[in-house]
Design a protein around this motif. Structure first.
Motif, PDB file in Angstrom:
ATOM      1  N   LEU C  62       0.988  -1.064  -0.096  1.00 17.28           N
ATOM      2  CA  LEU C  62      -0.169   0.023  -0.072  1.00 17.28           C
ATOM      3  C   LEU C  62       0.958   1.200   0.045  1.00 17.28           C
ATOM      4  O   LEU C  62       0.743   2.135  -0.736  1.00 17.28           O
ATOM      5  CB  LEU C  62      -0.887  -0.132   1.412  1.00 17.28           C
ATOM      6  N   GLY C  63       2.009   1.328   0.927  1.00 13.38           N
ATOM      7  CA  GLY C  63       2.696   2.411   0.758  1.00 13.38           C
ATOM      8  C   GLY C  63       3.369   2.746  -0.381  1.00 13.38           C
ATOM      9  O   GLY C  63       3.436   4.006  -0.925  1.00 13.38           O
ATOM     10  N   ARG C  64       4.059   1.524  -1.166  1.00 13.97           N
ATOM     11  CA  ARG C  64       4.636   1.867  -2.429  1.00 13.97           C
ATOM     12  C   ARG C  64       3.602   2.212  -3.365  1.00 13.97           C
ATOM     13  O   ARG C  64       4.033   3.094  -4.336  1.00 13.97           O
ATOM     14  CB  ARG C  64       5.146   0.560  -2.831  1.00 13.97           C
ATOM     15  N   ILE C  65       2.297   2.002  -3.461  1.00 15.51           N
ATOM     16  CA  ILE C  65       1.399   2.147  -4.446  1.00 15.51           C
ATOM     17  C   ILE C  65       1.062   3.720  -4.212  1.00 15.51           C
ATOM     18  O   ILE C  65       0.847   4.447  -5.107  1.00 15.51           O
ATOM     19  CB  ILE C  65       0.012   1.708  -4.251  1.00 15.51           C
ATOM     20  N   ILE C  66       0.786   4.138  -2.956  1.00 15.15           N
ATOM     21  CA  ILE C  66       0.628   5.416  -2.609  1.00 15.15           C
ATOM     22  C   ILE C  66       1.900   6.444  -3.300  1.00 15.15           C
ATOM     23  O   ILE C  66       1.431   7.763  -3.769  1.00 15.15           O
ATOM     24  CB  ILE C  66       0.591   5.800  -1.085  1.00 15.15           C
ATOM     25  N   VAL C  67       3.209   6.113  -3.103  1.00  9.55           N
ATOM     26  CA  VAL C  67       4.063   7.078  -3.308  1.00  9.55           C
ATOM     27  C   VAL C  67       4.507   6.713  -4.911  1.00  9.55           C
ATOM     28  O   VAL C  67       5.209   7.646  -5.587  1.00  9.55           O
ATOM     29  CB  VAL C  67       5.492   6.847  -2.608  1.00  9.55           C
ATOM     30  N   GLY C  68       3.834   5.964  -5.556  1.00  9.24           N
ATOM     31  CA  GLY C  68       3.972   5.719  -7.161  1.00  9.24           C
ATOM     32  C   GLY C  68       4.993   4.945  -7.725  1.00  9.24           C
ATOM     33  O   GLY C  68       5.318   4.713  -8.597  1.00  9.24           O
ATOM     34  N   LEU C  69       5.639   4.112  -6.374  1.00  7.05           N
ATOM     35  CA  LEU C  69       6.534   3.155  -6.897  1.00  7.05           C
ATOM     36  C   LEU C  69       5.759   1.897  -7.608  1.00  7.05           C
ATOM     37  O   LEU C  69       6.701   1.268  -8.180  1.00  7.05           O
ATOM     38  CB  LEU C  69       7.207   2.557  -5.523  1.00  7.05           C
ATOM     39  N   GLU C  70       4.583   1.579  -7.431  1.00  3.32           N
ATOM     40  CA  GLU C  70       3.884   0.628  -7.996  1.00  3.32           C
ATOM     41  C   GLU C  70       2.480   1.063  -8.426  1.00  3.32           C
ATOM     42  O   GLU C  70       2.152   2.222  -7.836  1.00  3.32           O
ATOM     43  CB  GLU C  70       3.738  -0.799  -7.227  1.00  3.32           C
ATOM     44  N   LYS C  71       1.994   0.514  -9.552  1.00  2.00           N
ATOM     45  CA  LYS C  71       0.691   0.917  -9.835  1.00  2.00           C
ATOM     46  C   LYS C  71      -0.397  -0.064  -9.478  1.00  2.00           C
ATOM     47  O   LYS C  71      -0.129  -1.174  -9.521  1.00  2.00           O
ATOM     48  CB  LYS C  71       0.677   0.868 -11.628  1.00  2.00           C
ATOM     49  N   PRO C  72      -1.630   0.285  -8.902  1.00  2.00           N
ATOM     50  CA  PRO C  72      -2.273  -0.573  -8.476  1.00  2.00           C
ATOM     51  C   PRO C  72      -3.071  -1.286  -9.874  1.00  2.00           C
ATOM     52  O   PRO C  72      -3.089  -0.757 -10.894  1.00  2.00           O
ATOM     53  CB  PRO C  72      -3.584   0.262  -7.981  1.00  2.00           C
ATOM     54  N   THR C  73      -3.527  -2.513  -9.383  1.00  2.00           N
ATOM     55  CA  THR C  73      -4.258  -3.229 -10.534  1.00  2.00           C
ATOM     56  C   THR C  73      -5.721  -2.865 -10.862  1.00  2.00           C
ATOM     57  O   THR C  73      -6.006  -2.478 -11.994  1.00  2.00           O
ATOM     58  CB  THR C  73      -4.405  -4.712 -10.122  1.00  2.00           C
ATOM     59  N   SER C  74      -6.262  -2.128  -9.889  1.00  2.00           N
ATOM     60  CA  SER C  74      -7.533  -1.464 -10.139  1.00  2.00           C
ATOM     61  C   SER C  74      -7.819  -0.421  -9.196  1.00  2.00           C
ATOM     62  O   SER C  74      -6.912  -0.820  -7.802  1.00  2.00           O
ATOM     63  CB  SER C  74      -8.792  -2.774  -9.995  1.00  2.00           C
ATOM     64  N   GLY C  75      -8.920   0.392  -8.874  1.00  2.00           N
ATOM     65  CA  GLY C  75      -9.154   1.415  -7.956  1.00  2.00           C
ATOM     66  C   GLY C  75      -8.277   2.474  -8.399  1.00  2.00           C
ATOM     67  O   GLY C  75      -7.726   2.754  -9.320  1.00  2.00           O
ATOM     68  N   ARG C  76      -8.728   3.588  -7.350  1.00  2.00           N
ATOM     69  CA  ARG C  76      -8.293   4.864  -7.729  1.00  2.00           C
ATOM     70  C   ARG C  76      -7.383   5.466  -6.475  1.00  2.00           C
ATOM     71  O   ARG C  76      -7.791   5.068  -5.463  1.00  2.00           O
ATOM     72  CB  ARG C  76      -9.621   5.650  -7.783  1.00  2.00           C
ATOM     73  N   VAL C  77      -6.442   6.072  -6.999  1.00  2.00           N
ATOM     74  CA  VAL C  77      -5.725   6.981  -5.787  1.00  2.00           C
ATOM     75  C   VAL C  77      -5.481   8.246  -6.188  1.00  2.00           C
ATOM     76  O   VAL C  77      -4.873   8.789  -7.185  1.00  2.00           O
ATOM     77  CB  VAL C  77      -4.120   6.426  -5.848  1.00  2.00           C
ATOM     78  N   ASP C  78      -6.054   9.131  -5.422  1.00  2.00           N
ATOM     79  CA  ASP C  78      -6.328  10.337  -5.652  1.00  2.00           C
ATOM     80  C   ASP C  78      -5.379  11.348  -4.706  1.00  2.00           C
ATOM     81  O   ASP C  78      -5.696  11.380  -3.356  1.00  2.00           O
ATOM     82  CB  ASP C  78      -7.734  11.092  -5.676  1.00  2.00           C
ATOM     83  N   TYR C  79      -4.500  12.011  -5.316  1.00  2.00           N
ATOM     84  CA  TYR C  79      -3.618  12.915  -4.286  1.00  2.00           C
ATOM     85  C   TYR C  79      -3.861  14.087  -4.485  1.00  2.00           C
ATOM     86  O   TYR C  79      -3.639  14.692  -5.964  1.00  2.00           O
ATOM     87  CB  TYR C  79      -2.028  12.356  -4.583  1.00  2.00           C
ATOM     88  N   ARG C  80      -4.330  15.061  -3.638  1.00  2.00           N
ATOM     89  CA  ARG C  80      -4.663  16.455  -4.037  1.00  2.00           C
ATOM     90  C   ARG C  80      -4.225  17.496  -3.073  1.00  2.00           C
ATOM     91  O   ARG C  80      -4.458  18.058  -2.246  1.00  2.00           O
ATOM     92  CB  ARG C  80      -6.167  16.661  -3.905  1.00  2.00           C
ATOM     93  N   PRO C  81      -2.726  17.823  -3.503  1.00  2.00           N
ATOM     94  CA  PRO C  81      -2.075  18.721  -2.649  1.00  2.00           C
ATOM     95  C   PRO C  81      -2.396  20.062  -3.003  1.00  2.00           C
ATOM     96  O   PRO C  81      -2.939  20.438  -4.077  1.00  2.00           O
ATOM     97  CB  PRO C  81      -0.624  18.284  -3.069  1.00  2.00           C
TER      98      PRO C  81
END
Lengths: 327, 282, 315
Positions: C62-81
């Motif tokens: 999960l941590g790696r997906i959040i920082v972008g080191l890996e891509k999720p197979t499905s689902g949405r990650v929205d980062y809104r700084p």
């Protein structure tokens, strides 16, 4: 201290040195303790404390450039010569066993665990292989491994970390040792798996009256597992005594600092108290090795403080304890 | 640096090899000043002095310590110049191979996937051919000459550098400092050059020494066969080749003297390289 | 979930790894490893979310997906700084588990800390900023010329924290940042985390297996088991009234300093492999309160009031 008759291991004046570029370094400096039947002694320390080397020294597993410089070790009434490899071979895996931190490196990757256990048995006793095999299966069953008759034919890499460590415990207990030395065996294991391992150890001690030395940096585990604790810093035991006494009334500034910095003690506080400084160069000091980081250090600390009793069975190597004991 | 030298020198043979190698490098570098005779200046040669054995006296009264060849060239001087040429060619070729190999190796490790596969297949293909074969093909296609020899060395050697570097770099790529660089959104070029490359290059230092020795051998082989360097700037290989026809006439020194230089050079390089590999592993 | 104003909003994230086919001559079945199974989470501005789990829980993935080191197979990650923050375009930053391993051993500390500026903000005085950062994390300037091999684990982690904060990100993912450090050093680094978070107001996603660490730093906690979040609540509530049997067992198994000597009564069984997870509720084979329903039906997160969610069929 433990009663003489029930004493499984008694260690006095144990010192181990490592040869380096600037001369020999005393990584274990005049250490003394004892363990009795059915007793769990916790040796607690951080990096550089010498706790692991102490365990290796007792097992005679110190390799050059290190060597045991001195040591008066008595196991079940017999004196051990830690430097006599042939004599230590008979003791290792037999009267004393050791469990290591990473079972992946202490188990042979190319032999089935059954074969490794049979080897361990046949190294010290003569019996037909079939008998050794059934002893092995029984030992696996006792440490809670499901379907041991099948598992006995597995290779270490086919088992999970927790299972491997149980196999290590099974191997260690095969020849009914009087003492098991466990060197950080649950570090890196999940908490729920750690609880299982601790449970197994407790069963072994309760069923067979085995003595256990548990070496770790984790005060919390020691607090809930051990009967007695020895705290090590920079190669020396700075405090030792019954677990509850040490947790409730620590008598050495390092122990106080260590306990004070733990999360469990500081639930509401914004800042965790911390021990200032670092352990660098402490091993070169002949006086109190904690003095450079101690808030109470005085001129007298340049001489090595003796171990004094602060309450029954509870000793501390600090000048403050000496003063307290005197009056 | 000094500590490394001390550890190195603990092995007597290796220390001896290093000493010889340093001496030879010195000689090669300063040959024009050290050599008793300028073998390229035809006016200094006297055909009457040709084929003199070692220790033979020249017409002018000087002594040819290692004898002369069929053109009256002092073999000691010729060998010193030959050493110089052999080393320069080998170093140039290996350096070029290193540059090409490092480029492709780090690219393969960083890019992964299809790029990595493609590069590695080319590497495999290259390594399947013995270097002498590659060199012969190069010469057949482009002709003989100095640049062609350097190119032949570069083409035959880049693959082993690429593969070795890629192996190490692929492991380094999984480490956390590389992940940190990716998270910090550093450019690919920066990650490859500043982070991956410096940490992957160590095994190459030992390999380079071995490959320089191989380059010297390759050049010597090509020159011996007459398809290497031109006659005007003879390398050791060419000198050996030149004197080969005189072996039957029992004028063995014309071939053997440059031959001994070559053997001594290769031996000392190998001793040093082996010791470096030993130290690297411990 | 689906919080529009949140800094980070994750919805239905799954991550599946396809393993090699194996078998005879490579004709075996392709097995898939489901590291994350429908994770939804949100992190507010200035908030510290603790993520707790054991091996196989998927917390590091999960941590790696959040920082972008890996891509999720499905689902949405929205980062809104917030767009006005300088670190906005850089994405969430990370502090890793192995302090010395997360630093380039060929660079000096000074080079490691000036690099982010030289790359992304060449107009600023990188040397000065690096010096400021070192001071902020409590590192003496005499370490500037040293290499990672010449400093301790605790010091290295300070450098790593300084580096992560250099460009003022709004979210920092910390993946087991103190697990590899000595106990007394952990205290120092955790103090540093608290201080930095309070001063900069950035959000943290703090991943750890250690309940006490997470309890100390987090506003809210999410507990993971085998790729799913099985319970989440604000810290005080979670530890005061845990609902899920796994969380209860976790709290019960963890050695506690103040409790004194005791018998360990662990939950039975091993953590299952993510390649062949149990059906329905992943925890049912080990759960002392399992019902027939648990084997069949995957429990969804239910709201027990006040944002306290748990995925369990029990009431």
């Amino acid at each position: 201290m433990t009663d003489g008759n029930d004493q499984v291991l008694s260690v006095r004046s144990l010192s181990t040195e490592f040869d380096g570029e600037d001369g020999a370094l005393r990584v274990v400096d005049d250490v003394a303790f004892s363990v009795g039947r059915g007793e769990i002694l916790g040796i607690v320390g951080e990096s550089g404390s010498g706790k692991s080397v102490t365990g290796y020294s007792i097992m005679g597993l110190v390799d050059p450039p290190g060597r045991v410089a001195s040591g008066d070790v008595v196991l079940e009434g017999r004196r051990l010569d830690l430097t006599d490899d042939a004599a230590m071979r008979k003791v290792r895996g037999n009267a004393i066993s050791m469990i290591f931190q990473d079972p992946m490196t202490s188990l042979h990757p190319l032999l089935t665990i059954g074969d490794q256990m049979i080897d361990a048995i046949l190294a010290h006793r003569k019996m037909p292989k079939r008998e050794a095999r059934s002893l092995a299966v029984e030992a696996l069953r006792k440490v809670g491994i499901p379907s041991p008759e099948v598992r006995v034919r597995s290779y270490p890499h086919q088992l999970s970390g927790g299972m491997r460590q149980r196999v290590a415990i099974a191997i260690a207990s095969l020849n009914q040792p009087a003492l098991i030395i466990a060197d950080e065996p649950t570090t890196g294991l999940d908490v729920t798996i750690q609880a299982q391992i601790l449970h197994e150890i407790q069963m072994l001690v309760a069923d067979r009256g085995m003595a256990v030395i548990w070496i770790t940096h984790d005060m919390a585990v020691v607090g809930q597992l051990a009967d007695r604790v020895a705290v090590m810093y920079a190669g020396r035991i700075v405090e030792e005594g019954p677990t509850q006494a040490i947790l409730d009334s620590p008598a050495h500034p390092y122990t106080i600092g260590l306990l004070g910095s733990l999360l469990g003690r500081n639930r509401g506080k914004a800042e965790l108290p911390q021990i200032p400084g670092s352990i660098d160069n402490a091993h070169r000091l002949t006086g109190c090795r904690f003095a450079p980081r101690c808030a109470h250090a005085r001129a007298e600390c340049e001489a090595r403080p003796p171990m004094v009793e602060v309450s029954p069975g509870h000793h501390s190597a600090c000048i403050l304890a000496t003063e307290q004991a005197d009056g | 640096m000094a500590a490394y030298a001390r550890r190195f020198a603990r092995n007597r043979m290796a220390a001896l090899g290093a000493g010889i190698l340093l001496a030879m490098l010195f000689v090669a570098a300063f040959a024009p000043w050290l050599a008793p005779q300028d073998v390229y200046d035809l006016s200094t040669l006297d055909i009457m002095d040709s084929r003199l054995p070692p220790g033979g006296e020249s017409f002018a009264g000087g002594v040819y310590w290692l004898g002369t060849d069929d053109q009256g060239r002092d073999l000691l001087s010729a060998s010193m110049y030959g050493l110089r040429v052999s080393l320069v060619v080998a170093l140039a070729g290996t350096t070029a191979a290193l540059a090409i190999g490092v480029f492709f190796g780090i690219l393969a490790a960083y890019a992964g996937g299809a790029v990595d596969t493609a590069i590695m297949r080319v590497v495999d293909l290259q390594l399947a051919f013995p270097s002498i074969l590659t060199a012969l093909v190069m010469v057949a296609l482009f002709g003989a000459g100095l640049e062609k020899v350097v190119l032949a060395i570069a083409i035959s050697q880049w693959a082993i550098f690429a593969r070795t570097l890629r192996s190490t770099a692929i492991v380094e790529r999984t480490k956390e400092y590389v992940k940190a660089a990716v998270t910090l959104r550093y450019s690919s070029a920066r990650i490859m050059l500043v982070h991956l490359l410096p940490n992957s290059i160590a095994p190459l230092s030992v390999l380079v020494v071995a490959e320089i020795a191989a380059a010297i051998s390759l050049e010597a082989m090509l020159s011996f066969l007459g398809i290497g360097l031109p006659v005007t700037r003879p390398s050791l290989g060419l000198l050996i080749s030149n004197g080969y026809s005189y072996m039957l006439a029992r004028e063995y020194w014309i071939s053997m003297v440059p031959g001994a230089f070559l053997v001594l050079l290769l031996l000392s390089i190998n001793l040093v390289g082996e010791r470096m590999r030993q130290l690297n592993e411990s | 979930m689906g919080d529009r104003s949140a800094l980070l909003d994750i919805a239905g994230v799954s991550k599946v790894y396809e393993t090699d086919r194996g078998g005879f001559l490579g004709f075996g079945r392709r097995r898939s490893l489901r590291a994350l199974d429908g994770i939804s989470l949100s992190v507010g501005r200035g908030e510290v979310i603790g993520v707790v789990g054991e091996s196989g829980s998927g917390k590091s993935t999960l941590g790696r997906i959040i920082v972008g080191l890996e891509k999720p197979t499905s689902g949405r990650v929205d980062y809104r700084p917030s767009p006005e923050r300088p670190g906005a375009r850089l994405g969430p930053q990370m502090v890793f588990q192995n302090p010395i391993g997360s630093l380039n051993r060929r660079q000096t500390i000074r080079q490691i800390l000036t690099e982010p500026f030289r790359v992304h903000a060449p107009e600023v005085d990188a040397e000065r900023r690096a010096a400021d950062l070192m001071e902020e994390v409590g590192l003496s300037s005499r370490f500037a010329g040293r290499r990672p091999s010449e400093i301790s684990g605790g010091q290295a982690q300070r450098v790593a924290i300084a580096r992560a904060l250099a460009l003022q990100p709004e979210l920092v993912v910390c993946d087991e940042p103190v697990s590899a450090l000595d106990v007394s050093i952990q205290a120092q680094i955790l103090n540093l985390f608290s201080r930095v978070q309070a001063q900069s107001g950035c959000s943290y996603l703090f991943i750890s297996h250690d309940l006490q660490v997470v309890e100390r730093l987090s506003h809210r906690v999410a507990v993971m088991y085998l790729g799913r979040i099985i319970e989440t609540a604000d810290t005080a509530t979670l530890f005061a009234s845990p609902r899920h049997p796994y969380l209860r067992a976790l709290i019960e198994s963890a050695p506690v300093l103040s409790a004194g000597k005791r018998r360990f009564h662990p939950i039975k069984g091993e953590i299952p492999s993510p390649v062949a997870p149990p059906s329905g509720c992943h925890f049912h084979p080990r759960c002392p309160l399992a019902m027939p329903r648990c084997k069949v039906e995957k429990p969804m997160l239910r709201d027990f009031g006040n944002g306290h969610l748990a995925a369990c069929h029990l009431d």
